[in-house]
Write a protein that holds these residues in place. Structure first.
Motif, PDB file in Angstrom:
ATOM      1  N   THR A 185       0.836  -1.199   0.000  1.00 16.50           N
ATOM      2  CA  THR A 185       0.000   0.000   0.000  1.00 16.50           C
ATOM      3  C   THR A 185       0.876   1.256   0.000  1.00 16.50           C
ATOM      4  OG1 THR A 185      -0.129   0.099   2.418  1.00 16.50           O
ATOM      5  CG2 THR A 185      -1.814  -1.207   1.271  1.00 16.50           C
ATOM      6  N   THR A 186       0.346   2.328  -0.568  1.00 12.61           N
ATOM      7  CA  THR A 186       1.050   3.605  -0.618  1.00 12.61           C
ATOM      8  C   THR A 186       0.095   4.714  -0.200  1.00 12.61           C
ATOM      9  OG1 THR A 186       2.486   2.852  -2.415  1.00 12.61           O
ATOM     10  CG2 THR A 186       2.331   5.224  -2.054  1.00 12.61           C
ATOM     11  N   ARG A 187       0.516   5.498   0.772  1.00 13.44           N
ATOM     12  CA  ARG A 187      -0.253   6.661   1.201  1.00 13.44           C
ATOM     13  C   ARG A 187       0.503   7.914   0.798  1.00 13.44           C
ATOM     14  NH1 ARG A 187      -0.426   9.236   6.307  1.00 13.44           N
ATOM     15  NH2 ARG A 187       0.833   7.550   7.182  1.00 13.44           N
ATOM     16  N   ARG A 188      -0.172   8.847   0.175  1.00 17.93           N
ATOM     17  CA  ARG A 188       0.487  10.044  -0.338  1.00 17.93           C
ATOM     18  C   ARG A 188       0.019  11.281   0.428  1.00 17.93           C
ATOM     19  NH1 ARG A 188       3.193   8.403  -4.734  1.00 17.93           N
ATOM     20  NH2 ARG A 188       2.407   6.558  -5.830  1.00 17.93           N
ATOM     21  N   ASP A 231      -2.791  12.787   7.094  1.00 19.82           N
ATOM     22  CA  ASP A 231      -2.472  13.212   5.731  1.00 19.82           C
ATOM     23  C   ASP A 231      -2.184  14.708   5.644  1.00 19.82           C
ATOM     24  OD1 ASP A 231      -4.983  14.156   6.237  1.00 19.82           O
ATOM     25  OD2 ASP A 231      -5.976  13.145   4.561  1.00 19.82           O
TER      26      ASP A 231
END
Length: 347
Positions: A185-188, A231
Motif C-alpha cells: 500500500t502507498t499513502r500520499r 495526511d
C-alpha cells in the motif's frame, strides 16, 4: 558307700531339668550350620543391586553432561545479522558504486550489498534492508546477498530529495509530495505547491517529521509533523528555529534538529532535541564546527541509532558522532573521503 559328686544326674532330678532348659535356650540363639551361607548369599544380592543402581546413575549423569555439552558448546556459530541491524556501523557507497556496511570504529567493510547500477542521491538504512534513492526518482531496496529490486509505489521521474525507513515503512519525499510505502500500500501526502520537502524522518509509530522550505520566499525552512495515519502536516510554531532547521531525525525522547548557529556562519551547527507534540525544547543541544561551510542543504545528513547516538555526515566525507553532550570525529571508511562517493553515509 555313697555316690560320687561327678556322677551323671538322675533324669528326674532337679539338676537335669535345669541342664535341659539351658540347652534349649542355647539352641534358640546359636546359628545353625547353614546360617552363614544364607547370610553371605543375601549380602551378595544386596551388593549387586547397589552396584547396578550406581552404574545406572553414573551412565545417566554422563549422558546428561554430554547433552548439555552438545546444546551449549558444540554450536557456537553466531546468528546471521540482518543488513540494517549491525551495531556500531553505517552504510556508505564506495567509489566503485558498491553499497557497504562499514564498522564505525575501525573503518573496515563489514558487509557488501552490491552495485545499484544507477546514480545514488540518498541512502536509508532499515532493519533488514538498505534503501537507495536513484537520480531518476526511483528507490532500490538492497539485500545482504546482493539482491535488489525497485520499490513499488514510488513513481520514477521526480527528484527524490529525502528518504527514510522504519518498521518496514519507507517514506520518500519528492518536491511537495511524500509517499509512505508500507508493504503493498502507498499513502500520499501533498503539501502546498509553493512548498518543498527538504528532509524527512520516520519514527517507529509511523509519524513523519518534515523540514519544509518555501519556493517563493527566501525565509528559513520550517519544521512540520504528520501524525501516524494522518495526511496533513502541522507546523511547530513554538520551536525557535533561528536560521531554520537543516536536518532532523527521531530519537527515543523526541526530534533531533540540526541547524546553523548563525545564519551568516554555516560552518558551525547545533543539534537540539525538541518535543514533537509541543515544539518545546527538551535538550539544550550541542554545537560543533564543520570542516567547511555548507553550500546546500544536501551537503549534510543526520541519522540516529538505537542508543540515540547521532551521526552527522557531509558530502566531503567528514563525519561526527554525537553521543549525549560529547562530539567526536568519526574515524570510519568515509571520514577522510577514502574510497567513498559524495553521498552522506547513514546509521
Amino acid at each position: 558307700m555313697t555316690e560320687s559328686d561327678t556322677a551323671p544326674p538322675d533324669g528326674s532330678s532337679d539338676e537335669q531339668l535345669v541342664r535341659n532348659g539351658l540347652h534349649a535356650l542355647v539352641a534358640d540363639v546359636e546359628p545353625s550350620a547353614t546360617a552363614l551361607p544364607r547370610v553371605l548369599a543375601g549380602r551378595r544380592r544386596r551388593t549387586g543391586v547397589r552396584t547396578l543402581l550406581g552404574v545406572t546413575g553414573a551412565v545417566a549423569a554422563t549422558t546428561a553432561a554430554l547433552l548439555l555439552t552438545l546444546v551449549f558448546l558444540v554450536d557456537r556459530t553466531p546468528p546471521t545479522v540482518p543488513a540494517g541491524t549491525a551495531p556500531d556501523s553505517y552504510v556508505a557507497q564506495l567509489a566503485d558504486g558498491t553499497l557497504v556496511s562499514v564498522m564505525l570504529e575501525t573503518g573496515e567493510v563489514r558487509q557488501e550489498f552490491g552495485r545499484p547500477g544507477a546514480e545514488i542521491t540518498a541512502l536509508a538504512r532499515g532493519e533488514k534492508h538498505v534503501y537507495a534513492a536513484t537520480a531518476d526518482g526511483g528507490v532500490l531496496r538492497m539485500g545482504a546477498a546482493g539482491s535488489f529490486r525497485r520499490m513499488r509505489g514510488v513513481v520514477p521521474g521526480d527528484e527524490v530529495t529525502a528518504i527514510d525507513t522504519s518498521e518496514g515503512r519507507l517514506a520518500v519525499a519528492s518536491g511537495n509530495r511524500v509517499a509512505l510505502v508500507s508493504r503493498n500500500t502507498t499513502r500520499r501526502i501533498t503539501l502546498s505547491a509553493e512548498l518543498v520537502v527538504r528532509d524527512l524522518a520516520l519514527d517507529r509509530s509511523g509519524r513523519l517529521a518534515l523540514v519544509v522550505g518555501d519556493r517563493t520566499i527566501s525565509g528559513p525552512p520550517t519544521l512540520r509533523v504528520v501524525p501516524a495515519g494522518g495526511d496533513s502536516a502541522v507546523r511547530l510554531d513554538t520551536f525557535e528555529v533561528g536560521c531554520g532547521p537543516l536536518r532532523t531525525a527521531w530519537t527515543s525522547t523526541g526530534l533531533a534538529v540540526l541547524r546553523p548557529i548563525e545564519c551568516a556562519v554555516t560552518d558551525a551547527v547545533r543539534i537540539t532535541t525538541i518535543d514533537p507534540a509541543t515544539g518545546s525544547r527538551i535538550g539544550g543541544g550541542v554545537h560543533f564546527g564543520l570542516d567547511r561551510p555548507l553550500g546546500a542543504i544536501g551537503d549534510i545528513r543526520v541519522s540516529t541509532d538505537a542508543t540515540d547516538r547521532i551521526l552527522v555526515a557531509t558530502t566531503s566525507g567528514r563525519m561526527w558522532l554525537v553521543d549525549g553532550a560529547g562530539v567526536d570525529p568519526a574515524t570510519g571508511q568515509c571520514a577522510s573521503r577514502r574510497d567513498c562517493t559524495s553521498v552522506p553515509p547513514v546509521m
